[in-house]
Each structure stands twice: as C-alpha cells, then as structure tokens.
Enzyme design. Structure first.
Site, PDB file in Angstrom:
ATOM      1  N   GLU A   3      -2.558 -78.750 100.784  1.00  0.00           N
ATOM      2  CA  GLU A   3      -2.587 -77.801  99.661  1.00  0.00           C
ATOM      3  C   GLU A   3      -1.189 -77.296  99.320  1.00  0.00           C
ATOM      4  O   GLU A   3      -1.022 -76.183  98.824  1.00  0.00           O
ATOM      5  CB  GLU A   3      -3.532 -76.620  99.946  1.00  0.00           C
ATOM      6  CG  GLU A   3      -4.917 -76.986 100.374  1.00  0.00           C
ATOM      7  CD  GLU A   3      -5.572 -78.009  99.464  1.00  0.00           C
ATOM      8  OE1 GLU A   3      -5.240 -78.049  98.263  1.00  0.00           O
ATOM      9  OE2 GLU A   3      -6.399 -78.786  99.951  1.00  0.00           O
ATOM     10  N   GLY A   4      -0.192 -78.127  99.537  1.00  0.00           N
ATOM     11  CA  GLY A   4       1.183 -77.754  99.265  1.00  0.00           C
ATOM     12  C   GLY A   4       1.856 -77.228 100.510  1.00  0.00           C
ATOM     13  O   GLY A   4       1.420 -76.246 101.100  1.00  0.00           O
TER      14      GLY A   4
END
Length: 599
Positions: A441-442
């Site tokens: 998610e980054g």
C-alpha cells in the site's frame, strides 16, 4: 505463539472516554442505533471469535501455508471453516449500506473488529479485509447495474474482492503499467496482462472473487492519465448473484514469502478476461484511491496489531522468566533469580511496545472517526474538514505505525532472548508477518512523499495547520493544569517547531526539488511522534481526571499516566534526530555519482 486476548478495557477507554464515541455516533445520521450497549455487545462477540477461532489458527496457518495447483489455491487447515463462521456471524456486512444487505454501522466500529481480527491472525484477516475496499469502490464509482450485480454478495462475504495494481515491471509507479483492455461489442472489455503480489487473489474460502483491475484502453494517454479501472470476476455472473462459467483469469503461482504464509500472494494472469469499466475512462487511478486510502488505514492496523500481540507475548514471558537479580535488590527471594520484568532494559522494551500499541489504537480510532464524518455528517463543511484531516493523517498512520509496529515486534523477540528466535514461541512469526506492512500500500518513502510533498507543501501548509490548531487549542485549554505541565510544555514546543521545519524544507525545495525527497521520511517520522504526543497528552488528561474524581480502577488510569510520561521522556526525544536530519539538506545524499557507490 501468544494467545491473543482482545484488550477490551483499552478499546473501551479510547472509544468512550478519549473520543466520546457515544456522542459521536448520536450526531451521525443513520448511526442512532450505535448505542453503547450495542457497540459493547458487538465488540465482545467479535473478541470471542478472534480469541477462540482465529488466534489458534495463526501459528498453524503459518506453518502449513497455502498450496497452489492448477485447480486453484488451498488455504491452511481451518481457514475455510473460520471464514464460514465469520460470514454466518454477519461480520463482513457491519459497515456496508443497508440498501445492499449491510448493517449500516459506522466505519469506526468496523475498524475495531478489523483490529482484533488482524491482531489475532493477520494472514487470515487479509482475505475479508480487502473486500471492504472493493465494496467501497463499487459503491462510489460503479453503475447501478454493477452495484446490484456485485454488492449483495460482496457485502455478505459470500464473495471476496481484491485490488490488482502491481505488475512485474512496475510497483508504485503505476504510470508505466501495461495491462490492456480491448472493448467488446457487448459493452464489456477483454482484459489482458499479468499482475503480481495480489493478496488473496485466489483461494478456496469464497464462491467467487471480484478483482478490481487497472488497465489501459486502446489509444489511452501515456502515464497515469491513461489508466482505467475494471471489475473482473473470477466467475462470470448473471447479474443476480448466480455464478456461471469461469472467466479467463488464473493464478499462475503463489509467492514464497518471508511471512503471512497463511495468505495467498498471487501472480494473476488475465488472458482476455471479460471485465467492465468502473467510472470514467482514463480516470481509473482516481477511482482506485477510494480503495487505496481504505487499504492504507487498514495496513496501519497491522502496525497496531504487531505491537499489541508482541506486547502481550513479551509481557507474559517477562513476568515468568527468571534471570539474574535486580540491581536495586532481590525481588524474588524464594526463587533462584528475579523475573526479568524487574530489569530496566526489559522495562524499556515493554513500555515502548505498550506506548506504541495504545498510542496506535488512539491514532487509528481518531482517524476512523474522521472517516465516519466524511461519510455520514449532515453538513458539507464538517465533511470537508474531516476529509482534509483524514487525508493528512492517513500517510502518517500507515507508515509511522507500521514502522513502530515492526520495531515493537522485534522488541518482543528481544525480550525472549534466544527463545525469541525459535519458531515454537511464535514471536519471530510476528516479525516476519509484519515486515511486509512497511512496503505494501505504498512504502514508507512513498507515504512520506505523499505527506510532505502532496499533502503539506502543495497545500502551502494548510493541511498541517489544520492539525496543529487542534493541538494548540488543547495546550491552551490545559495550560494551567500543573499535573499536565510536563507534557503540555514539550507538546507546545514540538507543535511550533513542526511548522518552522516545514517552512525551512519548503524554502529549500524551491531551489532544489530533491530537498523534499531527502527530508520526507524524517518528516513523516517526526510527524508520527508529534501526533502520538498529542494523543498521549489527551489520554493522560482523561486518566488524571478519572483519578481526581475517584475510581475503582486506579491501577488502570495510573498506568495510563505513567505510560504517557514514559512516551514523552523516552520516545518523543527521537524527534530531535529527525529534526536535524530533515533539514540537513540533500547534498550528502545526491552529490555522489552513482558509479561511486561501489568499486
């Protein structure tokens, strides 16, 4: 493996005493039924499921892992049965709209359940966890026909959802993805491409899997402006919830991973699979952010879960393990040695875990209440304010809490000494399972750029000011509180310095844009410690007020105050190093030519 026990007293403290959830829910249209009794009953039942069903499967699921074959993926023993119980209990539908079979409860109540599920068994929790994002994406951007076709079964949990972004040649840089979508005569599209690292992309727990996929239309613009979003189900449906023939989407393999072995991380091949456009053409990344922001807050929960579970394990061990004598005198005269909890360094590790776990809970629940306001508040101004505040907090929660959650997991191993390195205790599994949370998610670096570059500097500091004003008002209201003075004074100082450091970085970046990237991770970590300082000061105030009123829970509230002081004296000073590093400039990073890194 530690036997997970839901920290119900602390959950109640944060919800009802710190964040006044009763008043919060009463103010939300459609949430009037979220009474204290009902909320408590939900959490109590959820705790039983997590403690009695999911926790016992955590270590066995890690050892057994998932099995791939050409027919599909088989999950570890007990996972499928646990999921059936989860669906029968109505847990997947808690926060979804009533119109699609949901219970319509606020998102913040659902996040409490997500915390308990994730802490008890993160690998299992990822299967239903990703479905929430798929549901919200279809609600926000799908057509009426798509909502009717997919939402009832996704909401009930009979079907699960995924997000398919990453490709072998691109991770966070989605502008270079190659998956393509060719239009068909019937209005559908043929999706072709390979996606990797797809969590829960294939499994045996649900009847159907609905993939939310990014791909390019023919002649789409290059870069992120040419990406569209599609629904691609594993099995085609008749629009009424009945599955038909298998779609041309297959799991090519599952990854052999460091951790989360109980969750299938898949290579998904789309070979002309039939899909349907969600939202406008070439606006897929905008639509996907609905999914990604929810997923990022969900990932923050893994940091909380790692800190909580490792703390529970190391605390129990530290109370029982005997080693050496206390430096200040024998504490266990009837035994050959003292329990290790008497030693200052063990206390340091335990209190660090406790401060991060309880602080993370406060941060996530605070952010979740902003999410409630975004979705349910009556007036637009309140919704917009909450949305801006949530956008500011999301990268901090995702990156900072996973970083300190991973630190806490490692401290849990350290408390056990050599036994922590042995798999039978389960502490090393928490480390392995948690490590991925800093990347998906980054990564921390991506979240840091989002916070400093996009959220703070691009808003000319307005997003930061929105939060620092809240802190300023708290400090002003409690300026004369002598008991809080040791916390209020450093909080005021760091709140002021936060803005000054931001200004320095902003000025430097006007001359050299690399200054933003060079400062961003330290800026994010500094921000995380600052947010936690505000929340710990608030928790200390609540506890001190309760003690002043008189309470039968003196030990609980005293512990809160003492943990707050530990946080301010032992953890908040880390901001000094981050402050120096973030304004040290980019030259020491960027001056060295790439070819000079090794000889």
């Amino acid at each position: 493996m530690p036997e997970y026990k839901a920290p119900l007293r602390d959950i109640k403290f944060v919800m009802t005493e710190l964040l006044n959830s009763e008043q919060h829910y009463a103010s939300l249209p459609g949430a009037e039924d979220s009474t204290p009794d009902m909320v408590e009953a939900i959490i109590q039942e959820g705790a039983k499921f997590c403690e009695q069903v999911l926790s016992p499967l955590n270590q066995s699921g890690d050892r057994e892992g998932c099995t791939w074959s050409e027919e599909g993926v088989t999950t570890p023993t007990g996972f499928k049965e646990a999921y059936k119980q989860y669906v029968e209990g109505g847990w997947p539908s808690m926060t979804s709209p009533v119109d699609f079979g949901g219970q319509g409860l606020p998102e913040s109540i659902g996040l409490v359940m997500s915390e308990m599920v994730g802490s008890a068994n993160w690998a299992w929790g990822m299967y239903p966890g990703l479905s929430h994002g798929a549901v919200n994406t279809v609600i926000a951007h799908g057509s009426d026909e798509q909502r009717q076709a997919y939402l009832p079964k996704l909401v009930s949990g009979e079907w699960t959802g995924t997000m398919c972004l990453t490709e072998p040649h691109c991770g966070s840089d989605l502008g270079i993805l190659r998956s393509r979508a060719e239009p068909n005569a019937d209005g559908s599209y043929s999706i072709t491409g390979t996606k990797i690292f797809i969590s829960a992309g294939e499994h045996d727990m649900a009847e159907n899997i609905v993939h939310i996929v990014l791909a390019r239309l023919p002649d789409a613009p290059q870069g992120t402006k040419g990406i569209s979003l599609f629904i691609v189900p594993k099995f085609l449906t008749d629009g009424n919830g009945n599955v038909g023939e298998k779609n041309a989407v297959t799991c090519g393999s599952i990854e052999h991973k460091m951790g989360i072995h109980g969750n299938s991380t898949c290579v998904m091949n789309f070979d002309g699979a039939k899909g349907w456009l969600i939202g406008p053409e070439n606006k897929g990344l905008n639509c996907m952010f609905t999914f990604m922001n929810i997923a990022r807050l969900g990932t923050a929960i893994q940091g909380l879960g790692a800190a909580e579970l490792s703390f529970q394990g190391s605390l129990a061990y530290a109370r029982e393990r005997l080693a050496m004598r206390s430096l200040s005198g024998i504490k266990n005269p009837d035994g050959p040695a003292d329990p290790i909890i008497v030693h200052p360094d063990v206390r340091r590790m335990l209190l660090t875990q406790k401060a991060f776990a309880e602080g993370a809970r406060a941060m996530i629940y605070f952010a979740a209440q902003q999410g409630d306001l975004v979705h349910k508040a009556e007036d637009a101004e309140t919704r917009n304010e909450a949305d801006e505040l949530l956008s500011f907090l999301t990268p901090i929660a995702k990156a900072f809490l996973t970083e300190v959650g991973y630190e806490s997991a490692n401290l849990g191993m350290q408390v056990f000494g050599g036994h922590g390195f042995i798999s039978e205790w389960g502490m090393e599994q928490i480390v392995r399972d948690t490590r991925i949370s800093l990347m998906y998610e980054g990564t921390t670096g991506i979240q840091a750029l989002d916070l400093l570059g996009r959220k703070v500097l691009m808003s000319q500091g307005e997003s930061l000011k929105r939060f620092t004003k809240i802190v300023h008002m708290f400090c002003k209201e409690n300026a004369d509180n002598e008991q809080l003075k040791p916390l209020i004074e450093p909080l005021q100082k760091i709140n002021k310095e936060w803005g000054e450091l931001t200004m320095k970085i902003g000025m430097a970046s006007m001359k050299n844009r690399d200054e933003v990237g060079a400062a961003s991770v330290d800026y994010l970590m500094y921000s995380g410690y600052a947010v936690l300082a505000y929340l710990w000061a608030r928790m200390a105030k609540v506890a001190l007020d309760k003690l002043a009123e008189g309470t039968s829970e003196e030990a609980f509230y005293t512990s809160k105050v003492q943990t707050a002081h530990f946080y301010f004296q032992r953890l908040l000073p880390r901001t000094r190093a981050h402050a120096e590093m973030m304004v040290a400039g980019a030259d020491s990073m960027m001056d060295m030519p790439a070819e000079h890194f090794a000889f």
